[in-house]
Design a protein around this motif. Sequence first.
Motif, PDB file in Angstrom:
ATOM      1  N   MET A  86       0.788  -0.972   0.225  1.00  0.00           N
ATOM      2  CA  MET A  86       0.463   0.039  -0.123  1.00  0.00           C
ATOM      3  C   MET A  86       1.072   0.842   0.306  1.00  0.00           C
ATOM      4  N   ILE A  87       2.123   1.501   0.523  1.00  0.00           N
ATOM      5  CA  ILE A  87       2.871   2.018   0.765  1.00  0.00           C
ATOM      6  C   ILE A  87       3.202   2.957  -0.491  1.00  0.00           C
ATOM      7  N   ILE A  88       4.073   1.118  -1.515  1.00  0.00           N
ATOM      8  CA  ILE A  88       4.401   1.315  -2.779  1.00  0.00           C
ATOM      9  C   ILE A  88       3.341   1.926  -3.453  1.00  0.00           C
ATOM     10  N   THR A  89       2.040   1.911  -3.633  1.00  0.00           N
ATOM     11  CA  THR A  89       0.740   2.152  -4.279  1.00  0.00           C
ATOM     12  C   THR A  89       1.156   4.051  -4.226  1.00  0.00           C
ATOM     13  N   ALA A  90       1.017   4.275  -3.141  1.00  0.00           N
ATOM     14  CA  ALA A  90       0.433   5.616  -2.416  1.00  0.00           C
ATOM     15  C   ALA A  90       1.341   6.145  -2.984  1.00  0.00           C
ATOM     16  N   ILE A  91       2.532   5.940  -2.931  1.00  0.00           N
ATOM     17  CA  ILE A  91       4.096   6.854  -3.001  1.00  0.00           C
ATOM     18  C   ILE A  91       4.575   6.804  -4.903  1.00  0.00           C
ATOM     19  N   VAL A  92       4.786   5.514  -5.474  1.00  0.00           N
ATOM     20  CA  VAL A  92       4.429   5.513  -6.609  1.00  0.00           C
ATOM     21  C   VAL A  92       4.039   5.555  -7.511  1.00  0.00           C
ATOM     22  N   LEU A  93       3.192   4.330  -7.322  1.00  0.00           N
ATOM     23  CA  LEU A  93       1.537   4.402  -8.445  1.00  0.00           C
ATOM     24  C   LEU A  93       0.757   5.431  -8.369  1.00  0.00           C
ATOM     25  N   LEU A  94       0.339   5.840  -7.408  1.00  0.00           N
ATOM     26  CA  LEU A  94      -1.050   6.427  -7.631  1.00  0.00           C
ATOM     27  C   LEU A  94      -0.512   8.069  -8.462  1.00  0.00           C
ATOM     28  N   PRO A  95       0.950   8.817  -8.344  1.00  0.00           N
ATOM     29  CA  PRO A  95       0.833   9.950  -9.422  1.00  0.00           C
ATOM     30  C   PRO A  95       0.775   9.549 -10.676  1.00  0.00           C
ATOM     31  N   LYS A  96       1.180   8.469 -10.687  1.00  0.00           N
ATOM     32  CA  LYS A  96       0.996   7.923 -12.258  1.00  0.00           C
ATOM     33  C   LYS A  96      -0.294   7.795 -12.820  1.00  0.00           C
ATOM     34  N   TYR A  97      -1.283   7.462 -11.794  1.00  0.00           N
ATOM     35  CA  TYR A  97      -2.165   6.959 -12.316  1.00  0.00           C
ATOM     36  C   TYR A  97      -3.152   7.699 -12.334  1.00  0.00           C
ATOM     37  N   MET A  98      -3.389   9.194 -11.762  1.00  0.00           N
ATOM     38  CA  MET A  98      -3.977  10.288 -11.075  1.00  0.00           C
ATOM     39  C   MET A  98      -3.481  11.477 -12.380  1.00  0.00           C
ATOM     40  N   ARG A  99      -2.380  11.364 -12.329  1.00  0.00           N
ATOM     41  CA  ARG A  99      -2.117  12.648 -13.842  1.00  0.00           C
ATOM     42  C   ARG A  99      -3.003  12.852 -14.579  1.00  0.00           C
ATOM     43  N   SER A 100      -3.610  11.057 -14.606  1.00  0.00           N
ATOM     44  CA  SER A 100      -3.957  11.155 -16.483  1.00  0.00           C
ATOM     45  C   SER A 100      -5.327  10.663 -16.641  1.00  0.00           C
ATOM     46  N   GLY A 101      -5.944  10.733 -15.050  1.00  0.00           N
ATOM     47  CA  GLY A 101      -7.199  11.151 -14.862  1.00  0.00           C
ATOM     48  C   GLY A 101      -8.353  10.728 -15.059  1.00  0.00           C
ATOM     49  N   ILE A 102      -7.876   8.906 -15.116  1.00  0.00           N
ATOM     50  CA  ILE A 102      -8.194   7.515 -15.414  1.00  0.00           C
ATOM     51  C   ILE A 102      -9.615   7.947 -14.427  1.00  0.00           C
ATOM     52  N   THR A 103     -10.226   6.357 -14.839  1.00  0.00           N
ATOM     53  CA  THR A 103     -11.516   6.377 -14.575  1.00  0.00           C
ATOM     54  C   THR A 103     -10.920   4.641 -13.995  1.00  0.00           C
ATOM     55  N   THR A 104     -10.173   3.799 -14.509  1.00  0.00           N
ATOM     56  CA  THR A 104     -10.130   2.124 -14.635  1.00  0.00           C
ATOM     57  C   THR A 104      -9.113   2.361 -14.939  1.00  0.00           C
ATOM     58  N   ILE A 105      -8.451   0.707 -14.247  1.00  0.00           N
ATOM     59  CA  ILE A 105      -7.490   0.625 -14.823  1.00  0.00           C
ATOM     60  C   ILE A 105      -6.653   0.103 -16.025  1.00  0.00           C
ATOM     61  N   PRO A 106      -8.013  -0.500 -17.021  1.00  0.00           N
ATOM     62  CA  PRO A 106      -7.997  -0.675 -18.677  1.00  0.00           C
ATOM     63  C   PRO A 106      -7.958   0.916 -19.008  1.00  0.00           C
ATOM     64  N   GLN A 107      -8.323   1.732 -18.356  1.00  0.00           N
ATOM     65  CA  GLN A 107      -8.751   2.859 -19.195  1.00  0.00           C
ATOM     66  C   GLN A 107      -7.129   3.389 -19.736  1.00  0.00           C
ATOM     67  N   PHE A 108      -5.649   3.189 -18.258  1.00  0.00           N
ATOM     68  CA  PHE A 108      -4.810   3.361 -18.316  1.00  0.00           C
ATOM     69  C   PHE A 108      -4.106   2.608 -19.308  1.00  0.00           C
ATOM     70  N   ILE A 109      -4.467   1.567 -19.627  1.00  0.00           N
ATOM     71  CA  ILE A 109      -4.392   0.145 -20.351  1.00  0.00           C
ATOM     72  C   ILE A 109      -4.544   0.008 -21.769  1.00  0.00           C
ATOM     73  N   GLU A 110      -5.461   0.946 -22.009  1.00  0.00           N
ATOM     74  CA  GLU A 110      -5.558   2.026 -23.394  1.00  0.00           C
ATOM     75  C   GLU A 110      -4.593   2.895 -23.725  1.00  0.00           C
ATOM     76  N   GLN A 111      -4.698   3.813 -22.641  1.00  0.00           N
ATOM     77  CA  GLN A 111      -3.973   5.025 -23.175  1.00  0.00           C
ATOM     78  C   GLN A 111      -1.873   4.403 -23.787  1.00  0.00           C
ATOM     79  N   ARG A 112      -1.622   2.864 -23.169  1.00  0.00           N
ATOM     80  CA  ARG A 112      -0.740   3.108 -22.919  1.00  0.00           C
ATOM     81  C   ARG A 112      -1.053   1.578 -23.791  1.00  0.00           C
ATOM     82  N   PHE A 113      -1.522   1.288 -23.693  1.00  0.00           N
ATOM     83  CA  PHE A 113      -1.249   0.230 -25.010  1.00  0.00           C
ATOM     84  C   PHE A 113      -2.185   0.450 -26.525  1.00  0.00           C
TER      85      PHE A 113
END
Length: 551
Positions: A86-113
């Motif tokens: 949870m600490i790794i998620t909060a510090i490392v992953l969350l900023p990368k997710y939230m800067r793109s304004g996504i609603t779902t993880i698959p949305q991020f996958i669409e942006q990336r792939f």
Amino acid sequence: MEPISIISFLGFTILVGLIAWYGTRSTNEKSADGFFLGGRSLGAVTIAGSLLLTNLSAEQIVGLNGQAFTEGILVMAWETLAAVAMIITAIVLLPKYMRSGITTIPQFIEQRFDKQTKVILSILFLFAYGLVLLPTILYSGSLAFSSMFDLPNVLGLSQNATIWLCVWSIGIIGSVYAIFGGLKAVAVSDLINAIGLLIGGILIPYFGLKLVGDGSIGEGINTLWNEHPEKFNLQGEVDSSIPFGTIFTGMILAQMYYWGTNQSILQRVFGARNLKEGQKGVILAGLVKFLIPVVVVLPGVIAWHVFDGNLPKADLAYPELVRKVLPASLIGFFAAVLFGAVLSSFNSLLNSSATLFGFDLYKQLFNKDASEEQTVKAGKRFGIGLALVSLCIAPFIASAPDGLFAYIQESLGSLSVPILAVVLVGIYTKKVPALGAKIVLTAGVVMYLISQFVISPIAVDAALAEAAANGITDAKELSIIKAEAYPHFLHIMGILFVINVGIMLLVSKIKPKTTPYEPVITDEIDITPWKHALLAGIIITAIVLSTYFIF
């Protein structure tokens, strides 16, 4: 169950519903953000409570305490190491997710792939939620609830009829929260139930230790420590459910998948009013998660002492201890908070399923020009259909094995390894193409299933047959032979994770992405990080690691 218990049960359950309604009355549930993300208005405390209740349900409380009954506190690794993830998620992953304004993880996958990869991932999530997790949560929660409070005798019904009644009660109430109330109603009710569950959950070891120590909690702890020292060893042997080496391989991967890529968990965080609140919520939940073994592990050890290690099934340890130590005046309250915990896990998964279908499948496969209101309606209709399917399947999981929690973890490994590999490679590389992700999301699942349900049984049967031919009959020796016949499923997760990442990197060498990926950045949400996140994370991680030196 006495009349006062029934009144307190109904009173607390209704109170939670009223608070959830009051807290969401101003949210526009017709908009996508309003229904799926609670209007992006959730604060840190609400997020933390919702994360804990989404994760903590009856099958986990009963299952982990059942494992602690037989193996001791080594099973707390599922809880304590979750705090690190949870600490790794909060510090490392969350900023990368939230800067793109996504609603779902698959949305991020669409942006990336690409869109096809997103569809594959969404289907995998929905398969796991609809056919595995939702029915299992309903059945195991109903079974625990029924046995813990002796509902067949209280209601004058058969065990089977009681299970059906509990399943449909939880399912209908949970569906109302998830389908008609949206994420904010789910999150607010989770917060109230989380507070209740922590209070109620601590009462069980409190009264249990007083029973063991003849009225003294301190004496109760000393008695357990001195009479059952083997129960306080965190370093699991090779034939335990968590051999010590697995915490460095598949254990941390399973935790990172659950807390860092799982839609039903991250949707609560995506509903934060800003990155700072999201990080604070996850880190606060991580701190509480470290303390959760008092609720989900310690009672199992207490039950071992109280019942002299003699119970028909290990998973009866928690229900039997509750019935023995909890005063009658508190039964109604505890029943309500346990009911709320089961309810929370169900409605959280259902809400996430509606979100995945609405955002990631409906608009792409059925109505590309759908408005927000149409998308929300489609998600709600899908959620209702999925709820009905789960309600019909759940009562028939009567063959659910002992050690249910470990069984679920092993089964879901088929999805967690490839999904985590795809998300992490997607974040940290720029030239891996969609083809690599598609191969891993399909072949990765197949490789795991073949490993665990084809190769592993063959290897184990061959080893046991050889042992029988050599005249080996000692139970402990046979247990070790069985464990060493094939790598533990957590080790397999670690091995396959490396293979999956290797496949994606190999594909990028052979056929790299023509246009390197550039992260999408939006100003839809304030992504200023919490300035104390790193310090808080280091402190919590140090506390977690210290437990392995203490024990």
